[in-house]
Write a protein that holds these residues in place. Structure first.
Motif, short mmCIF file in Angstrom:
data_model
loop_
_atom_site.label_atom_id
_atom_site.label_comp_id
_atom_site.label_asym_id
_atom_site.label_seq_id
_atom_site.Cartn_x
_atom_site.Cartn_y
_atom_site.Cartn_z
N GLU A 131 0.81 -1.22 0.00
CA GLU A 131 0.00 0.00 0.00
C GLU A 131 0.84 1.27 0.00
O GLU A 131 0.30 2.37 0.01
CB GLU A 131 -0.97 0.00 1.18
CG GLU A 131 -0.33 -0.01 2.54
CD GLU A 131 -1.40 -0.07 3.63
OE1 GLU A 131 -1.74 1.01 4.14
OE2 GLU A 131 -1.87 -1.16 3.95
N ASN A 161 -6.79 1.14 -6.95
CA ASN A 161 -6.16 1.07 -5.63
C ASN A 161 -6.83 2.07 -4.70
O ASN A 161 -7.53 2.99 -5.13
CB ASN A 161 -4.67 1.39 -5.75
CG ASN A 161 -3.85 0.74 -4.65
OD1 ASN A 161 -4.39 0.04 -3.80
ND2 ASN A 161 -2.56 0.95 -4.66
N ASP A 162 -6.62 1.87 -3.40
CA ASP A 162 -6.97 2.89 -2.42
C ASP A 162 -5.67 3.47 -1.88
O ASP A 162 -4.59 2.91 -2.06
CB ASP A 162 -7.87 2.34 -1.31
CG ASP A 162 -7.36 1.04 -0.71
OD1 ASP A 162 -6.18 0.68 -0.95
OD2 ASP A 162 -8.13 0.36 -0.01
N TRP A 163 -5.77 4.62 -1.20
CA TRP A 163 -4.54 5.34 -0.86
C TRP A 163 -4.66 5.97 0.52
O TRP A 163 -5.61 6.69 0.82
CB TRP A 163 -4.28 6.42 -1.91
CG TRP A 163 -2.89 6.97 -1.87
CD1 TRP A 163 -2.52 8.25 -1.55
CD2 TRP A 163 -1.68 6.26 -2.17
NE1 TRP A 163 -1.14 8.37 -1.64
CE2 TRP A 163 -0.61 7.16 -2.01
CE3 TRP A 163 -1.40 4.93 -2.54
CZ2 TRP A 163 0.72 6.79 -2.23
CZ3 TRP A 163 -0.08 4.57 -2.76
CH2 TRP A 163 0.96 5.48 -2.60
N LEU A 189 -9.20 7.13 -3.59
CA LEU A 189 -9.13 5.97 -4.48
C LEU A 189 -8.36 6.38 -5.72
O LEU A 189 -8.57 7.45 -6.28
CB LEU A 189 -10.53 5.50 -4.87
CG LEU A 189 -11.44 5.04 -3.73
CD1 LEU A 189 -12.81 4.62 -4.28
CD2 LEU A 189 -10.81 3.87 -2.95
N SER A 235 -7.28 -5.12 -9.16
CA SER A 235 -7.42 -4.38 -7.91
C SER A 235 -6.32 -4.79 -6.95
O SER A 235 -6.10 -5.99 -6.72
CB SER A 235 -8.78 -4.65 -7.26
OG SER A 235 -8.82 -4.07 -5.96
N THR A 237 -6.14 -2.99 -3.84
CA THR A 237 -6.49 -2.15 -2.69
C THR A 237 -5.94 -2.75 -1.39
O THR A 237 -5.80 -3.96 -1.25
CB THR A 237 -8.01 -2.01 -2.58
OG1 THR A 237 -8.60 -3.32 -2.58
CG2 THR A 237 -8.58 -1.21 -3.74
N LEU A 242 -14.42 -2.69 -4.36
CA LEU A 242 -14.74 -1.59 -5.26
C LEU A 242 -15.85 -1.95 -6.25
O LEU A 242 -16.02 -3.11 -6.63
CB LEU A 242 -13.50 -1.18 -6.06
CG LEU A 242 -12.32 -0.62 -5.28
CD1 LEU A 242 -11.14 -0.38 -6.22
CD2 LEU A 242 -12.68 0.65 -4.54
N SER A 273 -9.77 -6.91 -3.80
CA SER A 273 -8.31 -6.86 -3.81
C SER A 273 -7.71 -8.20 -4.22
O SER A 273 -8.04 -9.24 -3.66
CB SER A 273 -7.79 -6.47 -2.43
OG SER A 273 -6.38 -6.37 -2.45
N MET A 297 -15.97 2.76 -3.27
CA MET A 297 -15.77 1.80 -2.19
C MET A 297 -17.12 1.25 -1.73
O MET A 297 -18.05 2.00 -1.46
CB MET A 297 -15.06 2.49 -1.02
CG MET A 297 -14.58 1.57 0.06
SD MET A 297 -13.49 2.47 1.20
CE MET A 297 -13.28 1.26 2.50
#
Length: 566
Positions: A131, A161-163, A189, A235, A237, A242, A273, A297
């Motif tokens: 991440e 991805n998420d951040w 995101l 993905s 994440t 998602l 993910s 999300m």
């Protein structure tokens, strides 16, 4: 002319060698300041990029990656997600399972064959580094002359991805702290490494966030009107499940985790993910405008804003915003459509891999949240997984059995029949262990992922589980508690899809079947970073005696130091 057979044989060898290439990559992993969502922070890059370079190959090619660790103060390891590592289990890239980590300043060579066409991923598999930006795509084409069961004009890859703005160190410290501190929702995101965080958020320093930074300009997918695009979506994440959609356009799902599916049409694609999908999308709408690309999300109540990109019809300017409000997407807690998509994924009728009709062993993995000495952990059958200091592959091959616990985890938790998955765990305390499951080689194994309530009442989360070293048949989904005597009668043993990552839905179960025919040691775990860190995983060993001599390059930690000559 008596040498003609020999000449012919040599020509065949030369042709086969020409088809199977060696593709060599030289990567340097290091920290750089980046602003993928306009907020400036340290990001782990490959050759200055995040996402990293896409690996392009053809089925049968050998991939060689020389990876230099320039993180200075951190170890690293990279997992080749979806690559089965047949005859190369030491190249799986899972620290603590198949290798020692790569030390700062060292260069490590990964070498493996991509044995099947499809869409795959790579990412860090050390601590929670994934991440921090260390990830990328792998695209494997069919051999020359072979055709896929669908047609398209262009081929593109994107990673969702998420951040988080906190460092992975701070997140790990929060998850290990007493009292427990959850990592919270991601701040944004990302679509192919680009997102947008509101720099006007209270408490954000002016010099740390800049919305005019080109690094956080929206991701633009430029299309030619009338053309059909294969969009390979992966993905990676850290937390988020998602929903992905392209405003006003249908998507036809044609591939999942490297396997062709019976095509079906969606307006929005649910992706978890570790999963990859190929969808076909045709640029068949009004070409005088652009359209929104949206990731949202789902599966947990959250404060994370939607990720936005632009589906740009050429020759419109790529920065021209669509004239509409972005689609709001599905409700976060609407489980039904997500389950329906899972049920819709079947093997393409011309590409069915015959599934064994019976299994030799069933392992039920009951997933619960627990406490150990006041720390909050995830546990499987009341055991929270921990990695040993000496990688399993080396320990088992060199008979260093003292390096991990020898009592195997249970195939089913004691008291499973009476366990009520709708209530919080009746026994909050769990134990930690680094023991593993030892599978008889070439036997068929059923894994039942059983979801349950967390510590807090009325809450069960979606968990995407990823198996290293294998694909598995997804033979069933169900709501509620798995019935050992009745539910197997309803398995799909005709055309189940094969995957390497699959969700288990809230208060539900997912049934998988695979053949333990790949010698090595393979992790199986929730692909949510914090959940695996908190213990949601197991490890399988199979056919260890068939593994070839291990390279010394994977050694150097724990009890493997004895094998390294000074």
């Amino acid at each position: 002319m008596k040498n003609l057979p020999l000449i012919y044989a040599l020509l065949l060898v030369i042709l086969s060698l020409a088809e199977a290439r060696i593709r060599h990559y030289r990567w340097e992993v290091k920290y750089e300041f980046k602003s993928p969502d306009c907020y400036r922070k340290l990001v782990i890059t490959i050759n200055g990029r995040s996402p990293g370079p896409t690996i392009l190959a053809q089925q049968g090619d050998t991939i060689v990656v020389d990876l230099k660790n320039s993180l200075l103060t951190e170890n690293v390891a990279i997992h080749w997600h979806g690559i089965r590592q047949i005859d190369s289990p030491w190249a799986d890239g899972t620290e603590g399972v198949t290798q020692c980590p790569i030390l700062p300043g060292d260069t490590f060579r990964y070498k493996f064959v991509v044995d099947r066409a499809g869409t795959y991923l790579y990412h860090a598999h050390y601590g929670m580094q994934r991440e921090a930006g260390l990830y990328g795509s792998i695209r494997v084409a069919l051999p020359a002359g072979e055709a896929e069961p669908f047609v398209y004009d262009y081929d593109r890859s994107i990673i969702l991805n998420d951040w988080y703005h906190r460092s992975t160190y701070e997140q790990a410290a929060r998850l290990s702290s007493i009292p427990f501190l959850w990592v919270g929702d991601p701040q944004s995101l990302l679509i192919q490494g680009k997102g947008r965080f509101s720099c006007s958020t209270p408490g954000i320093a002016a010099d740390s966030c800049n919305t005019t930074n080109p690094e956080c300009s929206p991701y633009v997918f430029t299309v030619v009107p009338g053309k059909t695009y294969r969009l390979r979506i992966g993905s990676l994440t850290a937390l988020a499940a998602l929903s992905f959609e392209i405003e006003g356009h249908n998507m036809t799902v044609v591939e999942a985790d490297g396997h062709y599916v019976e095509p079906f049409v969606v307006n929005n694609l649910f992706i978890y993910s570790g999963e990859t999908y190929s969808v076909l999308v045709t640029a068949n709408q009004d070409p005088t405008r652009n359209y929104w690309v949206v990731s949202k999300m789902v599966s947990r109540n959250n404060t994370t804003p939607n990720g936005l990109g632009i589906f740009n019809y050429y020759p419109n300017h790529p920065s021209r915003s669509p004239p509409t409000i972005p689609p709001s997407g599905p409700r976060w807690n609407d489980v039904g459509p997500r389950v329906n998509q899972s049920l819709a994924i079947r093997s393409h009728p011309d590409y069915i891999h015959s599934v064994p009709q019976t299994s030799d062993r069933m392992i039920i993995l009951l997933n619960t949240q627990n406490r150990i000495n006041e720390s909050v952990k995830w546990a499987i059958n009341n055991i929270s997984f921990t990695l040993p200091h000496t990688p399993y592959l080396i320990s088992l091959k060199h008979n260093l059995l003292h390096t991990f616990e020898q009592t195997p985890p249970p195939d089913v938790i004691n008291g499973y029949e009476a366990y009520n998955i709708s209530n919080p765990p009746p026994y909050i305390s769990a134990t930690t262990s680094n023991s593993l499951y030892r599978l008889k080689f070439n036997t068929t194994v059923d894994i039942i992922l059983q979801n349950a309530n967390m510590i807090d009442a009325g809450n069960s989360e979606t968990h995407p589980w990823h198996l290293h070293g294998h694909d598995f048949w997804v033979v069933g989904y169900g709501n509620g508690k798995f019935n050992v005597s009745e539910d197997p009668k309803r398995y799909n043993l005709v055309n189940p899809i094969m995957k390497n990552t699959v969700p288990v839905h809230p208060y539900g179960w997912t049934a998988l079947r695979f053949v333990a025919d790949n010698p090595g040691v393979w992790a199986f775990h929730c692909h949510i970073e914090s959940h695996f860190y908190m213990g949601m995983g197991v490890v399988f060993e199979e056919g260890i005696e068939k593994v070839k001599k291990l390279p010394t390059s994977i050694m150097g930690c724990g009890d493997t130091k004895r094998f390294i000559k000074p």
